[in-house]
Scaffold this motif. Structure first.
Motif, PDB file in Angstrom:
ATOM      1  N   UNK A  10     -17.801 -35.272  46.411  1.00  0.00           N
ATOM      2  CA  UNK A  10     -17.903 -35.163  44.946  1.00  0.00           C
ATOM      3  C   UNK A  10     -18.430 -36.448  44.300  1.00  0.00           C
ATOM      4  N   UNK A  37     -23.810 -36.992  41.623  1.00  0.00           N
ATOM      5  CA  UNK A  37     -23.991 -36.104  40.465  1.00  0.00           C
ATOM      6  C   UNK A  37     -24.545 -34.720  40.826  1.00  0.00           C
ATOM      7  N   UNK A  43     -21.696 -32.791  42.415  1.00  0.00           N
ATOM      8  CA  UNK A  43     -20.728 -32.437  41.369  1.00  0.00           C
ATOM      9  C   UNK A  43     -21.234 -31.237  40.575  1.00  0.00           C
ATOM     10  N   UNK A  95     -20.946 -28.048  42.521  1.00  0.00           N
ATOM     11  CA  UNK A  95     -19.538 -27.625  42.570  1.00  0.00           C
ATOM     12  C   UNK A  95     -19.150 -26.960  41.250  1.00  0.00           C
ATOM     13  N   UNK A  96     -19.589 -27.566  40.140  1.00  0.00           N
ATOM     14  CA  UNK A  96     -19.270 -26.990  38.826  1.00  0.00           C
ATOM     15  C   UNK A  96     -19.925 -25.612  38.675  1.00  0.00           C
ATOM     16  N   UNK A 111     -18.153 -22.627  40.263  1.00  0.00           N
ATOM     17  CA  UNK A 111     -16.940 -22.099  39.620  1.00  0.00           C
ATOM     18  C   UNK A 111     -17.222 -20.760  38.946  1.00  0.00           C
ATOM     19  N   UNK A 112     -18.515 -20.457  38.690  1.00  0.00           N
ATOM     20  CA  UNK A 112     -18.898 -19.154  38.121  1.00  0.00           C
ATOM     21  C   UNK A 112     -18.995 -18.070  39.193  1.00  0.00           C
ATOM     22  N   UNK A 113     -18.798 -18.462  40.468  1.00  0.00           N
ATOM     23  CA  UNK A 113     -18.876 -17.479  41.535  1.00  0.00           C
ATOM     24  C   UNK A 113     -19.942 -17.840  42.552  1.00  0.00           C
ATOM     25  N   UNK A 114     -19.938 -17.162  43.727  1.00  0.00           N
ATOM     26  CA  UNK A 114     -20.903 -17.431  44.795  1.00  0.00           C
ATOM     27  C   UNK A 114     -22.339 -17.246  44.302  1.00  0.00           C
ATOM     28  N   UNK A 129     -11.918 -22.813  47.122  1.00  0.00           N
ATOM     29  CA  UNK A 129     -11.051 -23.318  46.044  1.00  0.00           C
ATOM     30  C   UNK A 129      -9.818 -24.021  46.603  1.00  0.00           C
ATOM     31  N   UNK A 182     -10.566 -27.683  46.864  1.00  0.00           N
ATOM     32  CA  UNK A 182     -10.521 -28.379  45.564  1.00  0.00           C
ATOM     33  C   UNK A 182      -9.078 -28.525  45.093  1.00  0.00           C
ATOM     34  N   UNK A 183      -8.238 -27.559  45.436  1.00  0.00           N
ATOM     35  CA  UNK A 183      -6.827 -27.650  45.048  1.00  0.00           C
ATOM     36  C   UNK A 183      -6.169 -28.887  45.668  1.00  0.00           C
ATOM     37  N   UNK A 194      -7.545 -31.768  46.091  1.00  0.00           N
ATOM     38  CA  UNK A 194      -7.894 -32.886  45.218  1.00  0.00           C
ATOM     39  C   UNK A 194      -7.032 -32.896  43.972  1.00  0.00           C
ATOM     40  N   UNK A 195      -6.853 -31.705  43.392  1.00  0.00           N
ATOM     41  CA  UNK A 195      -6.030 -31.622  42.187  1.00  0.00           C
ATOM     42  C   UNK A 195      -4.592 -32.049  42.496  1.00  0.00           C
ATOM     43  N   UNK A 244     -21.211 -37.013  34.280  1.00  0.00           N
ATOM     44  CA  UNK A 244     -21.237 -36.724  35.712  1.00  0.00           C
ATOM     45  C   UNK A 244     -21.289 -38.018  36.525  1.00  0.00           C
ATOM     46  N   UNK A 290     -18.747 -39.147  39.163  1.00  0.00           N
ATOM     47  CA  UNK A 290     -19.225 -39.410  40.522  1.00  0.00           C
ATOM     48  C   UNK A 290     -18.783 -40.813  40.954  1.00  0.00           C
ATOM     49  N   UNK A 305     -15.126 -40.678  41.884  1.00  0.00           N
ATOM     50  CA  UNK A 305     -14.895 -40.069  43.195  1.00  0.00           C
ATOM     51  C   UNK A 305     -15.444 -40.970  44.311  1.00  0.00           C
ATOM     52  N   UNK A 307     -10.744 -33.105  35.495  1.00  0.00           N
ATOM     53  CA  UNK A 307     -11.905 -32.404  36.062  1.00  0.00           C
ATOM     54  C   UNK A 307     -11.448 -31.294  37.008  1.00  0.00           C
ATOM     55  N   UNK A 308     -10.517 -31.623  37.919  1.00  0.00           N
ATOM     56  CA  UNK A 308     -10.018 -30.611  38.855  1.00  0.00           C
ATOM     57  C   UNK A 308      -9.294 -29.483  38.118  1.00  0.00           C
ATOM     58  N   UNK A 356     -11.850 -27.167  36.564  1.00  0.00           N
ATOM     59  CA  UNK A 356     -12.507 -26.328  37.569  1.00  0.00           C
ATOM     60  C   UNK A 356     -11.577 -25.191  37.974  1.00  0.00           C
ATOM     61  N   UNK A 357     -10.278 -25.530  38.186  1.00  0.00           N
ATOM     62  CA  UNK A 357      -9.331 -24.498  38.603  1.00  0.00           C
ATOM     63  C   UNK A 357      -9.201 -23.418  37.522  1.00  0.00           C
ATOM     64  N   UNK A 388     -12.298 -21.115  37.788  1.00  0.00           N
ATOM     65  CA  UNK A 388     -12.367 -20.157  38.891  1.00  0.00           C
ATOM     66  C   UNK A 388     -11.188 -19.175  38.840  1.00  0.00           C
ATOM     67  N   UNK A 390     -12.212 -16.456  36.487  1.00  0.00           N
ATOM     68  CA  UNK A 390     -13.178 -15.593  37.145  1.00  0.00           C
ATOM     69  C   UNK A 390     -12.466 -14.631  38.105  1.00  0.00           C
TER      70      UNK A 390
END
Lengths: 112, 112
Positions: free
Chosen positions: A15, A18, A21, A24-25, A28-31, A76, A79-80, A82-83, B5, B9, B12, B85-86, B89-90, B93, B96
């Motif tokens: 991450x 840029x 990043x 990755x952002x 979040x809208x889907x594959x 996901x 990413x969890x 990281x959160x 970004x 970046x 991270x 940021x995380x 993102x969560x 998704x 979604x």
């Protein structure tokens, strides 16, 4: 512990750019197919594919061929991690701050 | 957006190394002198100081001289940016996923 850190470090490395990043952002809208992910980036495709490789190697994304198209998706659960790391750090420093505040309240109380 | 970004970046990137991650974790216990931070790391001091510089340049830490000792502290507001940021993102998704689930519930309902 060492593996855990390395693994988190690898996540943050993925991450730390840029372009990665932004990808990755976007995910979040889907594959999404590689071509759609690449479109907003003013970059030769091989360079863009290298970024996708870093994301996949770090476990941030996964991808599969569907016919002639490669579809990239977010992992996901990665990413969890990281959160969770940030949340745990915040918990630790908040506890410390609360303890400090309580200590100051005690020591600065006007003697009765 | 670009600055945002780049700035994330950079955050991270600062956390993309096991030594810098470990220092960040240690600082959640409060500000500490460089010597104490360096102690657990099997590394020449100049190499360790380079890691501290990366953390400070990325705004993760701040430091000040107290006599002959340099004290390093966490800039928690900077780590909060990473957590935000995380979390965002969560949220995206999850929304979604909820929408997809609602759609599947609708389309898979047994017709009455």
């Amino acid at each position: 512990m060492a593996y855990h850190s390395t693994s988190l470090a690898a996540l943050f490395h993925a991450l730390s750019d840029p372009t990665r990043l932004a990808v990755t952002e976007a995910l979040c809208d889907g594959p999404q197919p590689v071509s759609r992910l690449a479109a907003p980036h003013d970059m030769a495709l091989p360079s863009f594919l290298k970024h996708l490789k870093v994301l996949e190697a770090a476990g941030v994304t996964t991808s599969e061929k569907q016919g002639r198209t490669r579809i990239v998706a977010l992992r996901t659960e990665r990413l969890a991690e990281g959160q969770d790391w940030f949340a745990e750090r915040r918990r630790l420093w908040s506890d410390r701050f609360d303890a400090l505040e309580a200590h100051l309240d005690r020591t600065q109380e006007t003697p009765k």
